[in-house]
Design a protein around this motif. Structure first.
Motif, PDB file in Angstrom:
ATOM      1  N   MET A 130       0.850  -1.203   0.000  1.00 37.45           N
ATOM      2  CA  MET A 130       0.000   0.000   0.000  1.00 37.45           C
ATOM      3  C   MET A 130       0.876   1.241   0.000  1.00 37.45           C
ATOM      4  O   MET A 130       1.876   1.305   0.708  1.00 37.45           O
ATOM      5  N   ASP A 131       0.477   2.232  -0.785  1.00 32.73           N
ATOM      6  CA  ASP A 131       1.208   3.488  -0.838  1.00 32.73           C
ATOM      7  C   ASP A 131       0.788   4.360   0.345  1.00 32.73           C
ATOM      8  O   ASP A 131      -0.353   4.769   0.449  1.00 32.73           O
ATOM      9  N   THR A 132       1.737   4.632   1.230  1.00 32.80           N
ATOM     10  CA  THR A 132       1.415   5.427   2.408  1.00 32.80           C
ATOM     11  C   THR A 132       1.807   6.877   2.258  1.00 32.80           C
ATOM     12  O   THR A 132       1.780   7.644   3.203  1.00 32.80           O
ATOM     13  N   THR A 133       2.194   7.285   1.036  1.00 33.56           N
ATOM     14  CA  THR A 133       2.601   8.667   0.839  1.00 33.56           C
ATOM     15  C   THR A 133       1.412   9.583   0.919  1.00 33.56           C
ATOM     16  O   THR A 133       0.277   9.216   0.650  1.00 33.56           O
ATOM     17  N   ALA A 134       1.655  10.825   1.290  1.00 29.81           N
ATOM     18  CA  ALA A 134       0.590  11.823   1.393  1.00 29.81           C
ATOM     19  C   ALA A 134       1.158  13.196   1.155  1.00 29.81           C
ATOM     20  O   ALA A 134       2.344  13.433   1.347  1.00 29.81           O
ATOM     21  N   ASP A 135       0.304  14.103   0.713  1.00 30.55           N
ATOM     22  CA  ASP A 135       0.745  15.458   0.444  1.00 30.55           C
ATOM     23  C   ASP A 135       1.278  16.112   1.708  1.00 30.55           C
ATOM     24  O   ASP A 135       0.780  15.893   2.806  1.00 30.55           O
ATOM     25  N   VAL A 136       2.297  16.949   1.538  1.00 32.05           N
ATOM     26  CA  VAL A 136       2.861  17.712   2.649  1.00 32.05           C
ATOM     27  C   VAL A 136       2.995  19.150   2.201  1.00 32.05           C
ATOM     28  O   VAL A 136       2.804  19.459   1.033  1.00 32.05           O
ATOM     29  N   PRO A 137       3.337  20.091   3.109  1.00 30.60           N
ATOM     30  CA  PRO A 137       3.525  21.480   2.706  1.00 30.60           C
ATOM     31  C   PRO A 137       4.463  21.593   1.519  1.00 30.60           C
ATOM     32  O   PRO A 137       5.468  20.902   1.424  1.00 30.60           O
ATOM     33  N   GLY A 138       4.110  22.509   0.602  1.00 34.85           N
ATOM     34  CA  GLY A 138       4.914  22.688  -0.587  1.00 34.85           C
ATOM     35  C   GLY A 138       4.507  21.764  -1.708  1.00 34.85           C
ATOM     36  O   GLY A 138       5.120  21.767  -2.767  1.00 34.85           O
ATOM     37  N   GLY A 139       3.466  20.956  -1.506  1.00 35.58           N
ATOM     38  CA  GLY A 139       2.991  20.090  -2.565  1.00 35.58           C
ATOM     39  C   GLY A 139       3.796  18.816  -2.729  1.00 35.58           C
ATOM     40  O   GLY A 139       3.575  18.057  -3.648  1.00 35.58           O
ATOM     41  N   ASP A 185       0.382  26.744   6.511  1.00 35.48           N
ATOM     42  CA  ASP A 185      -0.284  28.034   6.321  1.00 35.48           C
ATOM     43  C   ASP A 185       0.469  29.154   7.028  1.00 35.48           C
ATOM     44  O   ASP A 185       0.564  30.275   6.502  1.00 35.48           O
ATOM     45  N   ALA A 186       0.995  28.858   8.206  1.00 34.27           N
ATOM     46  CA  ALA A 186       1.727  29.879   8.957  1.00 34.27           C
ATOM     47  C   ALA A 186       2.980  30.317   8.212  1.00 34.27           C
ATOM     48  O   ALA A 186       3.317  31.510   8.182  1.00 34.27           O
ATOM     49  N   VAL A 187       3.684  29.372   7.601  1.00 33.82           N
ATOM     50  CA  VAL A 187       4.890  29.694   6.845  1.00 33.82           C
ATOM     51  C   VAL A 187       4.549  30.573   5.641  1.00 33.82           C
ATOM     52  O   VAL A 187       5.206  31.584   5.373  1.00 33.82           O
ATOM     53  N   LEU A 188       3.497  30.209   4.904  1.00 33.62           N
ATOM     54  CA  LEU A 188       3.121  30.996   3.726  1.00 33.62           C
ATOM     55  C   LEU A 188       2.628  32.386   4.115  1.00 33.62           C
ATOM     56  O   LEU A 188       2.955  33.381   3.460  1.00 33.62           O
ATOM     57  N   THR A 189       1.848  32.470   5.181  1.00 32.64           N
ATOM     58  CA  THR A 189       1.337  33.761   5.629  1.00 32.64           C
ATOM     59  C   THR A 189       2.486  34.663   6.079  1.00 32.64           C
ATOM     60  O   THR A 189       2.525  35.859   5.734  1.00 32.64           O
ATOM     61  N   ALA A 219      10.931  31.746   9.917  1.00 35.19           N
ATOM     62  CA  ALA A 219      10.760  30.910  11.114  1.00 35.19           C
ATOM     63  C   ALA A 219      10.331  31.762  12.308  1.00 35.19           C
ATOM     64  O   ALA A 219       9.414  31.383  13.057  1.00 35.19           O
ATOM     65  N   GLY A 220      10.977  32.915  12.479  1.00 35.12           N
ATOM     66  CA  GLY A 220      10.630  33.775  13.599  1.00 35.12           C
ATOM     67  C   GLY A 220       9.222  34.313  13.518  1.00 35.12           C
ATOM     68  O   GLY A 220       8.500  34.373  14.529  1.00 35.12           O
ATOM     69  N   ARG A 221       8.785  34.688  12.308  1.00 32.43           N
ATOM     70  CA  ARG A 221       7.443  35.242  12.123  1.00 32.43           C
ATOM     71  C   ARG A 221       6.367  34.169  12.226  1.00 32.43           C
ATOM     72  O   ARG A 221       5.285  34.409  12.767  1.00 32.43           O
ATOM     73  N   SER A 222       6.649  32.982  11.699  1.00 31.69           N
ATOM     74  CA  SER A 222       5.629  31.927  11.627  1.00 31.69           C
ATOM     75  C   SER A 222       5.569  31.056  12.876  1.00 31.69           C
ATOM     76  O   SER A 222       4.550  30.406  13.130  1.00 31.69           O
ATOM     77  N   GLY A 223       6.674  31.010  13.623  1.00 25.67           N
ATOM     78  CA  GLY A 223       6.726  30.098  14.767  1.00 25.67           C
ATOM     79  C   GLY A 223       7.029  28.669  14.377  1.00 25.67           C
ATOM     80  O   GLY A 223       6.912  27.758  15.191  1.00 25.67           O
ATOM     81  N   VAL A 224       7.421  28.447  13.122  1.00 25.19           N
ATOM     82  CA  VAL A 224       7.774  27.114  12.624  1.00 25.19           C
ATOM     83  C   VAL A 224       9.296  27.023  12.570  1.00 25.19           C
ATOM     84  O   VAL A 224       9.958  27.942  12.083  1.00 25.19           O
ATOM     85  N   SER A 225       9.854  25.944  13.047  1.00 26.25           N
ATOM     86  CA  SER A 225      11.308  25.818  13.114  1.00 26.25           C
ATOM     87  C   SER A 225      11.929  25.783  11.724  1.00 26.25           C
ATOM     88  O   SER A 225      11.302  25.352  10.750  1.00 26.25           O
ATOM     89  N   THR A 226      13.184  26.232  11.648  1.00 20.93           N
ATOM     90  CA  THR A 226      13.889  26.194  10.362  1.00 20.93           C
ATOM     91  C   THR A 226      14.042  24.755   9.874  1.00 20.93           C
ATOM     92  O   THR A 226      13.986  24.507   8.662  1.00 20.93           O
ATOM     93  N   ALA A 227      14.217  23.811  10.792  1.00 18.15           N
ATOM     94  CA  ALA A 227      14.345  22.401  10.394  1.00 18.15           C
ATOM     95  C   ALA A 227      13.087  21.921   9.699  1.00 18.15           C
ATOM     96  O   ALA A 227      13.149  21.217   8.682  1.00 18.15           O
ATOM     97  N   THR A 228      11.922  22.304  10.222  1.00 12.39           N
ATOM     98  CA  THR A 228      10.655  21.906   9.602  1.00 12.39           C
ATOM     99  C   THR A 228      10.484  22.575   8.250  1.00 12.39           C
ATOM    100  O   THR A 228      10.025  21.952   7.284  1.00 12.39           O
ATOM    101  N   ILE A 229      10.855  23.836   8.168  1.00 11.53           N
ATOM    102  CA  ILE A 229      10.737  24.559   6.894  1.00 11.53           C
ATOM    103  C   ILE A 229      11.597  23.896   5.825  1.00 11.53           C
ATOM    104  O   ILE A 229      11.125  23.630   4.708  1.00 11.53           O
ATOM    105  N   TYR A 230      12.849  23.602   6.154  1.00 11.67           N
ATOM    106  CA  TYR A 230      13.737  22.972   5.173  1.00 11.67           C
ATOM    107  C   TYR A 230      13.306  21.548   4.823  1.00 11.67           C
ATOM    108  O   TYR A 230      13.688  21.019   3.779  1.00 11.67           O
TER     109      TYR A 230
END
Length: 212
Positions: free
Chosen positions: A1-10, A27-31, A51-62
């Motif tokens: 079974m394919d367990t892949t799924a969409d993530v941020p950035g498509g 959404d927070a990163v894009l906003t 990262a500072g504006r969105s509250g999302v870590s740089t590791a997650t963004i990358y």
């Protein structure tokens, strides 16, 4: 079974379906990126600032975007999607001219003015090119296709000219003027360029004195 799924950035991952937290982070990163582009321009945007504006870590963004230009391309594509109204007057050629004019006029507005900066940013960060195409360029081109198709169905277009070619001709001169900045991009001038591109610059071959 394919367990892949969409993530941020498509993109896709083996981690399973996106959790609500992941969607909120996306959404927070894009906003945050949209706000930063308006405030400091594309050159002033950094991953750390996002990262500072969105509250999302740089590791997650990358994890989901390869570079800042990729994030900017997706963010700007989302912003542009709701910025231009799709006319539907029943006159396909007039609707085509109006839509193309409004689209390019938006690119000269304070909100859309980062368009030229984004093009330059994507040129210096090749990894962003697929994001620019997927989230910005492709939707804009797809939006123009119905107008050209309606004009073709009404017998108003030349045979053999497809929507993709028509879009390049309609918007190419405008994009060049936008990037070069050598002439006015006032709404009336933009509309004039669109109409010239659509109707042509040369008189028909059977017109008296044509070619003289």
């Amino acid at each position: 079974m394919d367990t892949t799924a969409d993530v941020p950035g498509g993109r896709r991952t083996q981690d399973g379906p996106r959790r609500p937290r992941s969607i909120r982070a996306h959404d927070a990163v894009l906003t945050a990126t949209s706000a930063l582009m308006r405030e400091v321009g594309t050159a002033g945007v950094t991953i750390d600032r996002i990262a500072g504006r969105s509250g999302v870590s740089t590791a997650t963004i990358y994890k989901h975007w390869p570079c800042k230009a990729a994030i900017m391309a997706e963010a700007f594509g989302r912003d542009a999607a709701g910025a231009v109204v799709f006319p539907d007057t029943g006159r396909p050629v007039e609707d085509l001219v109006t839509f193309a004019t409004d689209l390019l006029t938006y690119y000269t507005s304070p909100e859309g003015g980062v368009f030229g900066q984004l093009l330059a940013a994507c040129a210096t960060e090749p990894q962003a090119a697929p994001y620019f195409h997927e989230f910005f360029l492709a939707p804009r081109r797809a939006a123009l296709e119905p107008y050209w198709d309606r004009a073709a169905e009404a017998g108003l277009t030349r045979r053999g000219v497809d929507a993709a070619t028509a879009t390049d001709v309609l918007l190419g001169a405008l994009a060049f003027r936008l990037m070069a900045g050598h002439e006015s991009l006032a709404p009336e001038e933009v509309r004039k360029l669109v109409e010239y591109a659509l109707h042509g610059l040369l008189v028909p071959a059977d017109t008296p004195h044509a070619g003289c």
